[in-house]
Design an enzyme around this catalytic site. Structure first.
Site, PDB file in Angstrom:
ATOM      1  N   LYS A  23       0.435 -17.693 -21.931  1.00  0.00           N
ATOM      2  CA  LYS A  23      -0.603 -18.686 -21.634  1.00  0.00           C
ATOM      3  C   LYS A  23      -1.386 -18.304 -20.383  1.00  0.00           C
ATOM      4  O   LYS A  23      -2.610 -18.394 -20.364  1.00  0.00           O
ATOM      5  CB  LYS A  23       0.054 -20.057 -21.443  1.00  0.00           C
ATOM      6  CG  LYS A  23      -0.783 -21.070 -20.697  1.00  0.00           C
ATOM      7  CD  LYS A  23      -0.100 -22.416 -20.598  1.00  0.00           C
ATOM      8  CE  LYS A  23       0.360 -22.874 -19.244  1.00  0.00           C
ATOM      9  NZ  LYS A  23      -0.469 -22.791 -18.088  1.00  0.00           N
ATOM     10  N   ASN A  24      -0.666 -17.895 -19.336  1.00  0.00           N
ATOM     11  CA  ASN A  24      -1.327 -17.667 -18.054  1.00  0.00           C
ATOM     12  C   ASN A  24      -2.037 -16.321 -17.960  1.00  0.00           C
ATOM     13  O   ASN A  24      -2.584 -15.981 -16.931  1.00  0.00           O
ATOM     14  CB  ASN A  24      -0.335 -17.852 -16.899  1.00  0.00           C
ATOM     15  CG  ASN A  24       0.066 -19.309 -16.777  1.00  0.00           C
ATOM     16  OD1 ASN A  24      -0.568 -20.187 -17.368  1.00  0.00           O
ATOM     17  ND2 ASN A  24       1.126 -19.574 -16.031  1.00  0.00           N
ATOM     18  N   ARG A  97      -7.044 -25.972 -15.317  1.00  0.00           N
ATOM     19  CA  ARG A  97      -7.486 -25.381 -14.054  1.00  0.00           C
ATOM     20  C   ARG A  97      -8.362 -24.142 -14.288  1.00  0.00           C
ATOM     21  O   ARG A  97      -8.888 -23.557 -13.354  1.00  0.00           O
ATOM     22  CB  ARG A  97      -6.282 -24.996 -13.202  1.00  0.00           C
ATOM     23  CG  ARG A  97      -5.516 -26.198 -12.722  1.00  0.00           C
ATOM     24  CD  ARG A  97      -4.399 -25.817 -11.800  1.00  0.00           C
ATOM     25  NE  ARG A  97      -4.867 -25.151 -10.589  1.00  0.00           N
ATOM     26  CZ  ARG A  97      -5.451 -25.766  -9.574  1.00  0.00           C
ATOM     27  NH1 ARG A  97      -5.641 -27.078  -9.605  1.00  0.00           N
ATOM     28  NH2 ARG A  97      -5.833 -25.090  -8.522  1.00  0.00           N
ATOM     29  N   CYS A 121      -1.174 -29.164 -14.089  1.00  0.00           N
ATOM     30  CA  CYS A 121       0.003 -29.983 -13.821  1.00  0.00           C
ATOM     31  C   CYS A 121      -0.006 -30.545 -12.413  1.00  0.00           C
ATOM     32  O   CYS A 121      -0.429 -29.892 -11.470  1.00  0.00           O
ATOM     33  CB  CYS A 121       1.257 -29.143 -14.038  1.00  0.00           C
ATOM     34  SG  CYS A 121       1.464 -28.711 -15.756  1.00  0.00           S
ATOM     35  N   ARG A 126      -2.516 -28.575  -5.159  1.00  0.00           N
ATOM     36  CA  ARG A 126      -3.257 -27.550  -5.883  1.00  0.00           C
ATOM     37  C   ARG A 126      -4.737 -27.470  -5.468  1.00  0.00           C
ATOM     38  O   ARG A 126      -5.648 -27.642  -6.288  1.00  0.00           O
ATOM     39  CB  ARG A 126      -3.092 -27.747  -7.398  1.00  0.00           C
ATOM     40  CG  ARG A 126      -1.629 -27.808  -7.793  1.00  0.00           C
ATOM     41  CD  ARG A 126      -1.417 -27.658  -9.262  1.00  0.00           C
ATOM     42  NE  ARG A 126      -1.503 -26.285  -9.704  1.00  0.00           N
ATOM     43  CZ  ARG A 126      -1.417 -25.901 -10.970  1.00  0.00           C
ATOM     44  NH1 ARG A 126      -1.231 -26.795 -11.905  1.00  0.00           N
ATOM     45  NH2 ARG A 126      -1.499 -24.637 -11.315  1.00  0.00           N
ATOM     46  N   ASP A 311       7.839 -21.201 -12.310  1.00  0.00           N
ATOM     47  CA  ASP A 311       7.814 -21.812 -13.648  1.00  0.00           C
ATOM     48  C   ASP A 311       9.142 -21.644 -14.392  1.00  0.00           C
ATOM     49  O   ASP A 311       9.358 -22.284 -15.417  1.00  0.00           O
ATOM     50  CB  ASP A 311       6.677 -21.200 -14.477  1.00  0.00           C
ATOM     51  CG  ASP A 311       5.358 -21.344 -13.765  1.00  0.00           C
ATOM     52  OD1 ASP A 311       4.835 -22.466 -13.735  1.00  0.00           O
ATOM     53  OD2 ASP A 311       4.873 -20.354 -13.195  1.00  0.00           O
ATOM     54  N   VAL A 333       6.852 -22.043  -3.838  1.00  0.00           N
ATOM     55  CA  VAL A 333       5.488 -21.835  -4.339  1.00  0.00           C
ATOM     56  C   VAL A 333       4.697 -23.147  -4.360  1.00  0.00           C
ATOM     57  O   VAL A 333       3.545 -23.202  -3.928  1.00  0.00           O
ATOM     58  CB  VAL A 333       5.505 -21.172  -5.730  1.00  0.00           C
ATOM     59  CG1 VAL A 333       4.087 -20.954  -6.247  1.00  0.00           C
ATOM     60  CG2 VAL A 333       6.253 -19.841  -5.675  1.00  0.00           C
ATOM     61  N   ARG A 419       0.382 -27.968 -24.532  1.00  0.00           N
ATOM     62  CA  ARG A 419      -0.535 -27.181 -23.682  1.00  0.00           C
ATOM     63  C   ARG A 419      -0.069 -25.742 -23.534  1.00  0.00           C
ATOM     64  O   ARG A 419      -0.885 -24.831 -23.373  1.00  0.00           O
ATOM     65  CB  ARG A 419      -0.571 -27.802 -22.272  1.00  0.00           C
ATOM     66  CG  ARG A 419      -1.794 -28.596 -21.976  1.00  0.00           C
ATOM     67  CD  ARG A 419      -1.903 -28.853 -20.488  1.00  0.00           C
ATOM     68  NE  ARG A 419      -2.038 -27.621 -19.742  1.00  0.00           N
ATOM     69  CZ  ARG A 419      -1.576 -27.422 -18.514  1.00  0.00           C
ATOM     70  NH1 ARG A 419      -0.932 -28.376 -17.893  1.00  0.00           N
ATOM     71  NH2 ARG A 419      -1.760 -26.274 -17.907  1.00  0.00           N
TER      72      ARG A 419
HETATM   73  N1  EPU Z   1      -3.193 -22.530  -3.246  1.00  0.00           N
HETATM   74  C1  EPU Z   1      -3.949 -22.988  -2.193  1.00  0.00           C
HETATM   75  N2  EPU Z   1      -5.323 -22.859  -2.280  1.00  0.00           N
HETATM   76  C2  EPU Z   1      -5.939 -22.294  -3.360  1.00  0.00           C
HETATM   77  C3  EPU Z   1      -5.141 -21.829  -4.423  1.00  0.00           C
HETATM   78  C4  EPU Z   1      -3.764 -21.961  -4.349  1.00  0.00           C
HETATM   79  O1  EPU Z   1      -3.423 -23.508  -1.207  1.00  0.00           O
HETATM   80  O2  EPU Z   1      -7.165 -22.212  -3.373  1.00  0.00           O
HETATM   81  C5  EPU Z   1      -1.717 -22.692  -3.194  1.00  0.00           C
HETATM   82  C6  EPU Z   1      -1.225 -23.665  -4.277  1.00  0.00           C
HETATM   83  O3  EPU Z   1      -1.353 -24.999  -3.861  1.00  0.00           O
HETATM   84  C7  EPU Z   1       0.212 -23.244  -4.469  1.00  0.00           C
HETATM   85  C8  EPU Z   1       0.142 -21.733  -4.213  1.00  0.00           C
HETATM   86  O4  EPU Z   1      -1.073 -21.479  -3.528  1.00  0.00           O
HETATM   87  O5  EPU Z   1       1.034 -23.847  -3.512  1.00  0.00           O
HETATM   88  C9  EPU Z   1       0.226 -20.884  -5.443  1.00  0.00           C
HETATM   89  O6  EPU Z   1      -0.787 -21.258  -6.347  1.00  0.00           O
HETATM   90  P1  EPU Z   1      -1.481 -20.185  -7.324  1.00  0.00           P
HETATM   91  O7  EPU Z   1      -2.915 -20.120  -6.986  1.00  0.00           O
HETATM   92  O8  EPU Z   1      -0.678 -18.929  -7.269  1.00  0.00           O
HETATM   93  O9  EPU Z   1      -1.271 -20.882  -8.715  1.00  0.00           O
HETATM   94  P2  EPU Z   1      -2.336 -21.092  -9.877  1.00  0.00           P
HETATM   95  O10 EPU Z   1      -3.160 -19.873 -10.060  1.00  0.00           O
HETATM   96  O11 EPU Z   1      -3.023 -22.399  -9.712  1.00  0.00           O
HETATM   97  C10 EPU Z   1      -0.848 -20.090 -11.764  1.00  0.00           C
HETATM   98  C11 EPU Z   1      -0.267 -20.599 -13.047  1.00  0.00           C
HETATM   99  C12 EPU Z   1       0.849 -21.577 -12.761  1.00  0.00           C
HETATM  100  C13 EPU Z   1       1.917 -20.861 -11.933  1.00  0.00           C
HETATM  101  C14 EPU Z   1       1.296 -20.264 -10.677  1.00  0.00           C
HETATM  102  C15 EPU Z   1       2.293 -19.441  -9.875  1.00  0.00           C
HETATM  103  C16 EPU Z   1      -2.177 -20.564 -14.518  1.00  0.00           C
HETATM  104  C17 EPU Z   1      -3.181 -21.322 -15.304  1.00  0.00           C
HETATM  105  N3  EPU Z   1      -1.331 -21.282 -13.800  1.00  0.00           N
HETATM  106  O12 EPU Z   1      -1.363 -21.237 -11.091  1.00  0.00           O
HETATM  107  O13 EPU Z   1       1.400 -21.939 -14.003  1.00  0.00           O
HETATM  108  O14 EPU Z   1       2.924 -21.767 -11.592  1.00  0.00           O
HETATM  109  O15 EPU Z   1       0.182 -19.427 -11.012  1.00  0.00           O
HETATM  110  O16 EPU Z   1       2.791 -18.384 -10.644  1.00  0.00           O
HETATM  111  O17 EPU Z   1      -2.117 -19.334 -14.562  1.00  0.00           O
HETATM  112  C18 EPU Z   1       2.325 -23.355 -15.630  1.00  0.00           C
HETATM  113  O18 EPU Z   1       2.138 -22.442 -16.442  1.00  0.00           O
HETATM  114  O19 EPU Z   1       2.966 -24.396 -15.906  1.00  0.00           O
HETATM  115  C19 EPU Z   1       1.780 -23.238 -14.274  1.00  0.00           C
HETATM  116  C20 EPU Z   1       1.723 -24.258 -13.426  1.00  0.00           C
END
Ligand code: EPU
Length: 438
Positions: A23-24, A97, A121, A126, A311, A333, A419
């Site tokens: 998915k990601n 997102r 989520c 976030r 995850d 994380v 999802r």
């Molecule tokens: N963060 C910030 N500012 C930003 C972006 C992120 O402070 O602008 C913080 C977040 O709040 C968090 C940390 O950085 O504490 C890590 O967030 P990251 O940006 O790495 O996560 P993401 O890209 O929003 C993706 C996956 C998530 C997965 C994370 C970590 C997708 C669509 N989502 O999220 O997947 O947990 O990377 O590997 O790719 C899921 O599949 O259920 C899921 C939540």
């Protein structure tokens, strides 16, 4: 169909299921197709709602998407990309997102982008500050409005040098999708290097991009003026595979996950073995099983790759309720990823959450009042309950708990699980789970 499952638990899950593309990764590869001037073909695409949401957004922007869902093949033709109407885009507000990742490609194609309020989520705040900072550094002008964010690039996008405060997956993807067609060189330090990101780099390279990844989390990109379409097979979903592995452990079962791949799961497999699970890897997938006897408690810390994925944490915690002794889990994380343990406590688990950084290294959430460490004491028999699904991974964990618990549980809100878990009720049936959907 109703979104309530009645699960009669207590039976070991046993049998064979298949996982398809991650998915990601898939959602990001779909966005990358916007950058090409010829059609792209993505294979191994699962039927999940996130793919439908991104398909809808791409279509709003004039991308012609055709899907062969059985074969898992998507064709994405970006020849006629155009600005979408704000009201149409807004209909997708709160559903995912991914829209934030449309910024770079749309700025290159159209010179502007509108991003609605984001979904995903509820596992922490976030924020998107890293994304916006990156776009500004490339020369974009960001205008926050009531319905969302309007972004323009009046003078085009120029390569830049950026260091992330934290190796964010999304921010690294934002940078990649923007830098590949920006003018000149870009360097990102403290980048995320998750396998899904490396596969996105594979896709971009196939499209004509020039990207190098150093061993020290530094990614360098040489911008090119044009990119073409790609043909690519998505890497497998290691989160889904680990979720089924945890279900096998928690229910004392035996699940062969076809499509699961060892290299991206090394850290999970080590932990699975330390808890007392067994697995056999072959060319087609991985068989995960409970070998009998007691499971063992562990000390676990989630981290960015190559650490233990956040995850994977929620499904595994359910299995840890069945391990002998005290397990300590430190979530580094997301600041708020233990909300799902409330329902587990209601089912008889002994789990206590703490604000302190327990069992690992101090993290950025220490001394900030976030309940981001948990102590799980086991084994505790789980009993049936009424549960409301809180988020994608937490929801799947509740399903596992209901499958492990004696008696009939009612799990509400299971649509959320669609999802990210393809045909999960069919898979449950194939594994011998006893359940009914209202
Ligand atoms: N963060 C910030 N500012 C930003 C972006 C992120 O402070 O602008 C913080 C977040 O709040 C968090 C940390 O950085 O504490 C890590 O967030 P990251 O940006 O790495 O996560 P993401 O890209 O929003 C993706 C996956 C998530 C997965 C994370 C970590 C997708 C669509 N989502 O999220 O997947 O947990 O990377 O590997 O790719 C899921 O599949 O259920 C899921 C939540």
């Amino acid at each position: 169909m109703s979104d309530v499952l009645h699960i009669n638990g207590g039976t070991p899950l046993s049998g064979e299921i298949t996982v398809r593309g991650a998915k990601n990764f898939v959602s990001k590869a779909m966005v990358a197709a916007l950058l090409g001037d010829t059609p792209s073909e993505l294979r191994n695409v699962p039927v999940i709602r996130d793919v439908a949401v991104v398909t809808g957004l791409l279509e709003l922007h004039g991308v012609a998407v055709t899907a062969d869902t059985g074969a898992g093949v998507l064709t994405l033709d970006p020849s006629n990309v155009e600005s979408a109407h704000v009201a149409d885009i807004d209909a997708h507000a709160g559903s995912s997102r991914i829209p934030i990742l449309f910024c770079g490609p749309l700025l290159h194609r159209l010179g502007e982008a509108f991003i609605p309020d984001l979904g995903g989520c509820r596992i922490g705040d976030r924020p998107i500050n890293y994304h916006l900072d990156i776009l500004r550094q490339f020369g974009a002008v960001v205008d926050k409005r009531e319905q969302g964010i309007h972004i323009r690039a009046p003078r085009g996008l120029q390569g830049t040098k950026i260091a992330l405060p934290y190796p964010s997956v999304g921010a690294t993807e934002q940078l990649l999708l923007t830098a590949v067609r920006a003018e000149g060189l870009t360097e990102l330090s403290n980048a995320a290097i998750e396998p899904e990101i490396l596969d996105l780099i594979n896709v971009l390279q196939k499209m004509g991009a020039i990207i190098s990844v150093d061993t020290d989390r530094v990614i360098r990109i040489e911008g090119v003026p044009r990119l073409r379409g790609y043909r690519h097979t998505a890497l497998p979903d290691r989160i889904e595979a680990a979720s089924w592995a945890s279900a096998a452990l928690a229910t004392r079962g035996d699940i062969r996950v076809l499509g699961a791949s060892q290299p991206e799961m090394t850290t999970f497999l080590n932990t699975f073995r330390k808890v007392g699970g067994e697995f056999d890897v072959d060319d087609d997938g991985i068989r995960f099983y409970h070998p009998g006897g007691d499971l063992r408690s562990i000390v676990l810390e989630t981290d960015v790759h190559p650490g233990f994925m956040t995850d994977w944490q929620q499904p595994l915690v359910v299995a840890l309720t069945q391990a002998k002794g005290l397990s300590i889990v430190h979530e580094t994380v997301y600041e708020n990823r233990f909300g799902f343990t409330d329902a587990l406590r209601g089912m008889g688990a002994t789990i206590q959450v703490y604000r302190e950084c327990l069992g690992g290294h101090p993290c950025r959430f220490g001394q900030r009042n976030f309940y981001h460490s948990a102590v799980v004491s086991g084994p505790t028999p789980l009993s049936a309950a009424e549960i409301e699904v809180p988020d994608l991974r937490g929801g799947f964990s509740h399903l596992i708990a209901a499958l492990a618990a004696k008696g009939t549980s009612q799990v509400k809100g299971i649509d959320l699980i669609d999802r990210g878990y393809e045909h999960f009720t069919d898979k449950l049936a194939a594994l011998g789970a006893e359940f009914e959907r209202d």
